[in-house]
Design an enzyme around this catalytic site. Structure first.
Site: not given
Ligand code: 5GP
Ligand code: ZN
Length: 136
Positions: A103, A101, A88, A32, A95
């Site tokens: 995390h 995606h 999310n 990230d 989001q």
């Protein structure tokens, strides 16, 4: 299918280089850009889906095995003390990138992060009412 104006389509498919820790035919896992903790990364499918609701079952079935694989790798390399898996859907749920995606967030003692939910005390009959609303 890729979406032209989607940054995660470009990152996942290697059109824009990124800090990749793992890649296979279906996914790229990369760091990230604004990590919550050391080693915070994202599992991103190469195909575009807006969110979990849109994800197909075949791709969805591969996410948790991959999350476990990455957890093990990160444990070995970064010796985390705990681990959050977060996903999310929708703006109100946090989001910000509308390409599905997941995390992966390694946790460390005193890392200063807090993803804990705020518990509530339901009124009498509230849970039963919700249950009826859902299961009827
Ligand atoms: P969301 O809030 O949608 O669940 O998470 C989006 C995440 O993507 C955020 O944690 C954000 O830091 C990360 N992110 C956004 N743009 C980029 C980017 O261009 N590169 C990388 N590596 N991460 C990004
Ligand atoms: Zn996309």
């Amino acid at each position: 299918m890729k979406k032209d104006d989607c940054i995660f389509c470009k990152l996942a498919n290697g059109d824009i280089p990124t800090n990749t820790i793992y890649e296979d035919d279906d996914f790229r896992v990369f760091l990230d850009a604004a990590p919550a903790t050391k080693g915070h990364c994202l599992i991103v499918p190469k195909e575009h889906f807006d969110n979990l609701e849109q994800l197909d079952d075949e791709t969805a079935a591969k996410v948790f095995p991959l999350a476990r694989k990455m957890m093990k790798l990160l444990k070995e390399k970064l010796s985390w003390d705990g681990f959050n898996v977060m996903q999310n859907n929708g703006t109100v749920a946090g989001q910000t990138v509308f390409h599905f995606h997941t995390h992966l967030i390694p946790r460390y003692k005193d890392d200063g992060q807090d993803f804990n939910m705020k518990p509530s005390e339901p009124a009498e009959g509230e849970l039963e009412a919700v249950l009826k609303e859902i299961v009827s």
